[in-house]
Design a protein around this motif. Structure first.
Motif, PDB file in Angstrom:
ATOM      1  N   PRO A 135       0.810  -1.235   0.202  1.00 27.04           N
ATOM      2  CA  PRO A 135      -0.210   0.112  -0.115  1.00 27.04           C
ATOM      3  C   PRO A 135       0.666   1.195   0.005  1.00 27.04           C
ATOM      4  CG  PRO A 135      -0.059  -1.178   2.039  1.00 27.04           C
ATOM      5  CD  PRO A 135       0.679  -2.065   1.050  1.00 27.04           C
ATOM      6  N   ALA A 136       1.866   1.354   0.722  1.00 25.37           N
ATOM      7  CA  ALA A 136       2.722   2.606   0.778  1.00 25.37           C
ATOM      8  C   ALA A 136       3.701   2.514  -0.495  1.00 25.37           C
ATOM      9  CB  ALA A 136       3.657   2.500   2.162  1.00 25.37           C
ATOM     10  N   LYS A 137       3.913   1.419  -0.880  1.00 24.49           N
ATOM     11  CA  LYS A 137       5.026   1.324  -2.103  1.00 24.49           C
ATOM     12  C   LYS A 137       4.024   1.804  -3.396  1.00 24.49           C
ATOM     13  CE  LYS A 137       7.198  -2.808  -0.919  1.00 24.49           C
ATOM     14  NZ  LYS A 137       7.467  -4.220  -1.102  1.00 24.49           N
ATOM     15  N   LEU A 138       2.670   1.360  -3.442  1.00 23.32           N
ATOM     16  CA  LEU A 138       1.843   2.069  -4.568  1.00 23.32           C
ATOM     17  C   LEU A 138       1.889   3.461  -4.279  1.00 23.32           C
ATOM     18  CD1 LEU A 138      -1.429   0.116  -5.527  1.00 23.32           C
ATOM     19  CD2 LEU A 138      -1.170   2.746  -5.090  1.00 23.32           C
ATOM     20  N   CYS A 139       1.555   4.111  -3.106  1.00 20.86           N
ATOM     21  CA  CYS A 139       1.619   5.650  -3.130  1.00 20.86           C
ATOM     22  C   CYS A 139       2.804   6.136  -3.450  1.00 20.86           C
ATOM     23  CB  CYS A 139       1.194   5.905  -1.808  1.00 20.86           C
ATOM     24  SG  CYS A 139      -0.774   5.546  -1.370  1.00 20.86           S
ATOM     25  N   GLN A 140       3.983   5.547  -3.089  1.00 19.64           N
ATOM     26  CA  GLN A 140       5.226   6.252  -3.232  1.00 19.64           C
ATOM     27  C   GLN A 140       5.520   6.197  -4.910  1.00 19.64           C
ATOM     28  OE1 GLN A 140       8.526   4.378  -1.682  1.00 19.64           O
ATOM     29  NE2 GLN A 140       9.726   6.087  -1.720  1.00 19.64           N
ATOM     30  N   ALA A 141       5.028   5.131  -5.614  1.00 17.41           N
ATOM     31  CA  ALA A 141       5.389   4.838  -7.048  1.00 17.41           C
ATOM     32  C   ALA A 141       4.451   5.896  -7.867  1.00 17.41           C
ATOM     33  CB  ALA A 141       4.956   3.587  -7.567  1.00 17.41           C
ATOM     34  N   LEU A 142       3.209   6.123  -7.298  1.00 14.77           N
ATOM     35  CA  LEU A 142       2.333   7.104  -7.960  1.00 14.77           C
ATOM     36  C   LEU A 142       2.235   8.656  -7.619  1.00 14.77           C
ATOM     37  CD1 LEU A 142      -0.868   4.533  -8.369  1.00 14.77           C
ATOM     38  CD2 LEU A 142       1.054   4.989 -10.074  1.00 14.77           C
ATOM     39  N   ALA A 143       2.880   8.577  -6.539  1.00 15.98           N
ATOM     40  CA  ALA A 143       3.280  10.052  -5.862  1.00 15.98           C
ATOM     41  C   ALA A 143       1.747  10.286  -5.247  1.00 15.98           C
ATOM     42  CB  ALA A 143       3.568  11.001  -7.080  1.00 15.98           C
ATOM     43  N   ILE A 144       1.108   9.506  -4.669  1.00 17.89           N
ATOM     44  CA  ILE A 144       0.006   9.906  -4.054  1.00 17.89           C
ATOM     45  C   ILE A 144       0.391  10.232  -2.505  1.00 17.89           C
ATOM     46  CG2 ILE A 144      -2.108   8.685  -2.861  1.00 17.89           C
ATOM     47  CD1 ILE A 144      -2.269   7.067  -5.324  1.00 17.89           C
ATOM     48  N   ASP A 145       0.011  11.510  -2.075  1.00 20.45           N
ATOM     49  CA  ASP A 145       0.245  11.510  -0.530  1.00 20.45           C
ATOM     50  C   ASP A 145      -0.967  12.520  -0.088  1.00 20.45           C
ATOM     51  OD1 ASP A 145       0.600  14.470  -1.633  1.00 20.45           O
ATOM     52  OD2 ASP A 145       2.523  14.796  -1.399  1.00 20.45           O
ATOM     53  N   GLY A 146      -0.727  13.053   0.867  1.00 18.03           N
ATOM     54  CA  GLY A 146      -1.568  13.797   1.810  1.00 18.03           C
ATOM     55  C   GLY A 146      -2.499  14.821   1.260  1.00 18.03           C
ATOM     56  N   VAL A 147      -1.550  15.555   0.291  1.00 16.81           N
ATOM     57  CA  VAL A 147      -2.414  16.744  -0.449  1.00 16.81           C
ATOM     58  C   VAL A 147      -3.610  16.196  -1.184  1.00 16.81           C
ATOM     59  CG1 VAL A 147      -1.692  18.271  -2.520  1.00 16.81           C
ATOM     60  CG2 VAL A 147      -0.069  17.718  -0.601  1.00 16.81           C
ATOM     61  N   LEU A 148      -3.553  14.809  -1.467  1.00 20.90           N
ATOM     62  CA  LEU A 148      -4.600  14.224  -2.201  1.00 20.90           C
ATOM     63  C   LEU A 148      -5.747  13.884  -1.773  1.00 20.90           C
ATOM     64  CD1 LEU A 148      -2.646  12.396  -5.224  1.00 20.90           C
ATOM     65  CD2 LEU A 148      -3.744  14.789  -5.256  1.00 20.90           C
ATOM     66  N   ASP A 149      -5.667  13.849  -0.244  1.00 22.26           N
ATOM     67  CA  ASP A 149      -6.824  13.323   0.852  1.00 22.26           C
ATOM     68  C   ASP A 149      -8.140  14.084   0.454  1.00 22.26           C
ATOM     69  OD1 ASP A 149      -7.888  12.033   2.799  1.00 22.26           O
ATOM     70  OD2 ASP A 149      -7.640  13.611   4.215  1.00 22.26           O
ATOM     71  N   GLY A 150      -9.137  13.367   0.237  1.00 23.13           N
ATOM     72  CA  GLY A 150     -10.337  13.868  -0.177  1.00 23.13           C
ATOM     73  C   GLY A 150     -10.644  14.357  -1.556  1.00 23.13           C
ATOM     74  N   ILE A 151      -9.982  14.033  -2.312  1.00 28.37           N
ATOM     75  CA  ILE A 151     -10.117  14.585  -3.897  1.00 28.37           C
ATOM     76  C   ILE A 151     -11.427  13.501  -4.371  1.00 28.37           C
ATOM     77  CG2 ILE A 151      -8.072  15.464  -4.246  1.00 28.37           C
ATOM     78  CD1 ILE A 151      -7.567  12.887  -5.922  1.00 28.37           C
ATOM     79  N   ASP A 152     -11.886  14.086  -5.307  1.00 30.74           N
ATOM     80  CA  ASP A 152     -13.124  13.250  -6.098  1.00 30.74           C
ATOM     81  C   ASP A 152     -12.483  12.526  -7.146  1.00 30.74           C
ATOM     82  OD1 ASP A 152     -15.329  12.426  -7.345  1.00 30.74           O
ATOM     83  OD2 ASP A 152     -16.144  14.431  -7.621  1.00 30.74           O
ATOM     84  N   VAL A 153     -12.563  11.251  -7.047  1.00 33.14           N
ATOM     85  CA  VAL A 153     -11.735  10.600  -8.133  1.00 33.14           C
ATOM     86  C   VAL A 153     -12.805  10.470  -9.356  1.00 33.14           C
ATOM     87  CG1 VAL A 153     -10.305   9.462  -6.548  1.00 33.14           C
ATOM     88  CG2 VAL A 153     -12.431   8.392  -7.354  1.00 33.14           C
ATOM     89  N   CYS A 154     -14.079  10.956  -9.160  1.00 32.62           N
ATOM     90  CA  CYS A 154     -14.999  10.523 -10.236  1.00 32.62           C
ATOM     91  C   CYS A 154     -15.017  11.903 -11.233  1.00 32.62           C
ATOM     92  CB  CYS A 154     -16.386  10.414 -10.010  1.00 32.62           C
ATOM     93  SG  CYS A 154     -16.293   8.814  -8.910  1.00 32.62           S
ATOM     94  N   ALA A 155     -14.075  12.923 -10.851  1.00 31.32           N
ATOM     95  CA  ALA A 155     -14.084  14.111 -11.709  1.00 31.32           C
ATOM     96  C   ALA A 155     -13.094  13.852 -12.858  1.00 31.32           C
ATOM     97  CB  ALA A 155     -13.598  15.310 -11.044  1.00 31.32           C
ATOM     98  N   ALA A 156     -13.604  14.250 -14.039  1.00 27.33           N
ATOM     99  CA  ALA A 156     -12.861  14.002 -15.075  1.00 27.33           C
ATOM    100  C   ALA A 156     -11.541  14.692 -15.105  1.00 27.33           C
ATOM    101  CB  ALA A 156     -13.678  14.385 -16.477  1.00 27.33           C
ATOM    102  N   ASP A 157     -10.974  15.600 -14.472  1.00 31.19           N
ATOM    103  CA  ASP A 157      -9.666  16.189 -14.411  1.00 31.19           C
ATOM    104  C   ASP A 157      -9.267  15.941 -13.026  1.00 31.19           C
ATOM    105  OD1 ASP A 157     -11.637  17.692 -12.799  1.00 31.19           O
ATOM    106  OD2 ASP A 157     -10.611  19.795 -13.327  1.00 31.19           O
ATOM    107  N   SER A 158      -9.432  14.753 -12.445  1.00 32.35           N
ATOM    108  CA  SER A 158      -8.959  14.415 -11.094  1.00 32.35           C
ATOM    109  C   SER A 158      -7.854  13.843 -11.227  1.00 32.35           C
ATOM    110  CB  SER A 158      -9.908  13.353 -10.649  1.00 32.35           C
ATOM    111  OG  SER A 158      -9.312  12.779  -9.358  1.00 32.35           O
ATOM    112  N   PRO A 159      -6.673  14.231 -10.192  1.00 31.55           N
ATOM    113  CA  PRO A 159      -5.230  13.960 -10.364  1.00 31.55           C
ATOM    114  C   PRO A 159      -5.090  12.388 -10.109  1.00 31.55           C
ATOM    115  CG  PRO A 159      -5.785  15.203  -8.500  1.00 31.55           C
ATOM    116  CD  PRO A 159      -7.066  15.129  -9.117  1.00 31.55           C
ATOM    117  N   VAL A 160      -6.213  11.752  -9.567  1.00 32.63           N
ATOM    118  CA  VAL A 160      -6.211  10.314  -9.267  1.00 32.63           C
ATOM    119  C   VAL A 160      -7.447   9.924  -9.875  1.00 32.63           C
ATOM    120  CG1 VAL A 160      -6.253   8.594  -7.848  1.00 32.63           C
ATOM    121  CG2 VAL A 160      -4.905  10.548  -7.168  1.00 32.63           C
TER     122      VAL A 160
END
Length: 191
Positions: A124-149
């Motif tokens: 789980p932490a390796k995946l986040c590191q590889a994809l550059a996912i961190d706390g800045v992305l907490d709460g984002i809407d992943v269904c939005a067309a322009d979502s960063p995730v």
DNA sequence: ACCGGGATGTTCT
DNA sequence: GAACATCCCGGTG
């Protein structure tokens, strides 16, 4: 390649989790094919961060489905979930491992400790590191067309008979068989 | 291959 | 003050 709609996530985490296998997660200009997930169901699940009710850290899990819940653990690692169920409930699916699909050079640069490509997203932490996912992305809407995730369906079906086992790394709730895998995939966090 | 310990800091009791 | 949805490295066999 279409973005998974909110209706996909607006179901019980135990139904969403196996359906998420073989879907594409796209973030940080990289893509991985999801091969391992775990379901968490708040108020009835002693292993969930939401078991004792909402806190500032876990409030996203109690909100509407299709949002990312990213938390920091062990003083150095980020882990990512997708919120499921209905608004006001507390359920989510933890992303535990993926097969690298695109942006491998970038993943390797972000994960210098990975000796082989199968170690890039095999946790789980390796995946986040590889994809550059961190706390800045907490709460984002992943269904939005322009979502960063984003979560994408490229037509590969989830396995008919997914691997199913107890969740990893828990003390409370360790007996519940809520971990789902693409059986025998080389990118799993463990067999 | 397997196992043991250390890193590092936020969150909640 | 303890626990923590983890990872990495260095030991041994």
């Amino acid at each position: 390649m279409k973005v998974l709609p909110r209706s996909f996530f607006a179901r019980d985490a135990l139904d969403v989790a196996p359906d998420l296998l073989q879907k594409i997660v796209e973030a940080g200009r990289c893509e991985g094919r999801i091969v391992e997930v775990e379901a968490y169901r708040g108020r009835e699940d002693p292993g969930s961060h939401g078991f004792r009710g909402p806190t500032p850290r876990t409030e996203v899990m109690f909100g509407p489905p299709g949002h990312l819940y990213v938390y920091f653990t062990y003083g150095m690692h980020w882990c990512a979930n997708v919120v499921c169920g209905r608004d006001g409930e507390c359920s989510a699916v933890l992303l535990r491992a993926a097969a690298p699909v695109a942006g491998l050079e970038l993943m390797r640069s972000r994960r210098p400790a990975a000796r082989r490509d199968r170690d890039l997203c095999s946790g789980p932490a390796k995946l986040c590191q590889a994809l550059a996912i961190d706390g800045v992305l907490d709460g984002i809407d992943v269904c939005a067309a322009d979502s960063p995730v984003r979560f994408l369906d490229d037509g590969v079906a989830p396995p008919d008979d997914p691997g199913c086992s107890t969740r990893i790394g828990l003390s409370a709730g360790a007996d519940l068989p809520w971990r789902f895998t693409v059986a025998d995939d080389p990118n799993l966090s463990r067999s």
